[in-house]
Design an enzyme around this catalytic site. Structure first.
Site, mmCIF file in Angstrom:
data_model
loop_
_atom_site.group_PDB
_atom_site.id
_atom_site.type_symbol
_atom_site.label_atom_id
_atom_site.label_comp_id
_atom_site.label_asym_id
_atom_site.label_seq_id
_atom_site.Cartn_x
_atom_site.Cartn_y
_atom_site.Cartn_z
ATOM 1 N N CYS A 37 -32.866 70.624 53.614
ATOM 2 C CA CYS A 37 -33.071 69.523 52.656
ATOM 3 C C CYS A 37 -34.323 69.753 51.810
ATOM 4 O O CYS A 37 -35.446 69.652 52.302
ATOM 5 C CB CYS A 37 -33.164 68.205 53.426
ATOM 6 S SG CYS A 37 -33.710 66.795 52.435
ATOM 7 N N CYS A 40 -36.742 66.826 51.498
ATOM 8 C CA CYS A 40 -37.477 66.626 52.756
ATOM 9 C C CYS A 40 -38.751 67.462 52.759
ATOM 10 O O CYS A 40 -39.824 66.988 53.173
ATOM 11 C CB CYS A 40 -36.614 67.031 53.950
ATOM 12 S SG CYS A 40 -35.131 66.040 54.187
#
Length: 289
Positions: A37, A40
């Site tokens: 991700c 993230c």
């Protein structure tokens, strides 16, 4: 991952101790993330920096959703990153996606203990004792010292609304941050204020009741009576029922549409799980179909 003393990796086996129990003494920000991700990874250094800066006023618990799929599923995680704040053993707020540092900081600030928290507790006790003016005076003084504290503004606005000072309550909510304006608690309070501002406090309730009893199809009297009843928490369900009846009597008409719009405001001012909201939503759907 990080040698930050305020950032921990948690698993399904440690979540209860590291998050639920720990949050009863210190706010815990849980970061649900994954290696693949990109957002993230953008968020990670921001959380790391702020955790150090605040020096233990809150802690960060990181959950790798790839290795902790059962834990992520148990918490209903469907988007990454999802960042959830826990206080007093329960989740109280969240955001999804990679916010800029200013946005993350604002999110954190909303949940850190502040000196004004004692004033909020004292004001609640005063209000429960029927000393609403004293509660309002206390929070006004506290707000001067901490004007950016959202919970302080919301509490004071709510007490002003209870004291029939809707204009003052509305003024308090005009200068809150955009992100805070989307908070469900803020939206509920704003809906209550809008309803209060739309009601004429000088109406003769008994006269309206007499008019409705003599002429059930007197829509003007009905809607004014329903709006006035909204100002009494004990009459809220009765008011909702009255709005539904107006919609049935004047389906598609101007008064019926006004009743529907007000009823939707009432829904927004209450908890979505409130039994009254669930019942009235079903009856509204039936009345419109």
């Amino acid at each position: 991952m990080s040698d930050n003393p305020f950032v921990n990796v948690v698993t399904q086996h440690t979540f209860t101790d590291e998050v639920i129990e720990s949050s009863k003494t210190t706010p815990v920000l849980v970061d649900f993330w994954a290696e693949w991700c990109g957002p993230c990874k953008m968020l990670m250094p921001i959380l790391d920096k702020l955790a150090l800066e605040y020096d233990g006023k809150f802690r960060v618990a990181k959950v790798d959703t790839e290795s902790e799929q059962e834990l992520a599923a148990a918490h209903g995680i469907r988007s990454l990153p999802t960042v959830r704040m826990f206080r007093d053993g329960a989740a109280v707020d969240e955001f999804m996606g990679a916010l800029p540092e200013s946005g993350v900081r604002e999110f954190i600030e909303r949940h850190l203990p502040r000196p004004a928290d004692d004033h909020l507790a004292d004001a609640a006790a005063l209000a429960n004792e029927g000393k609403l003016p004293d509660a309002i005076a206390l929070l006004k003084e506290s707000l001067e010292a901490d004007p950016d504290y959202l919970q302080l503004r919301l509490a004071l606005a709510s007490y002003l609304l209870d004291a029939k000072e809707a204009d003052g309550a509305a003024e308090l909510l005009r200068s809150i941050p955009l992100a805070a304006a989307q908070d469900p608690q803020t939206k509920q309070l704003r809906a209550r204020i809008e309803i209060a501002l739309s009601v004429d406090s000088d109406v003769d309730i008994q006269d309206l009741k007499d008019r409705v009893e003599k002429a059930p199809d007197d829509l003007a009297a009905r809607i004014t009576l329903a709006q006035s009843a909204l100002q009494d928490p004990n009459q809220l369900e009765s008011a909702m029922t009255q709005f539904l009846e107006i919609i049935r009597l004047d389906r598609g008409g101007e008064t019926g549409q006004k009743a529907q719009a007000t009823l939707l405001q009432v829904f927004q001012s209450l908890d979505p799980q409130d039994d009254r909201v669930r019942r009235c939503r079903r009856e509204l759907a039936q009345a419109l179909n």
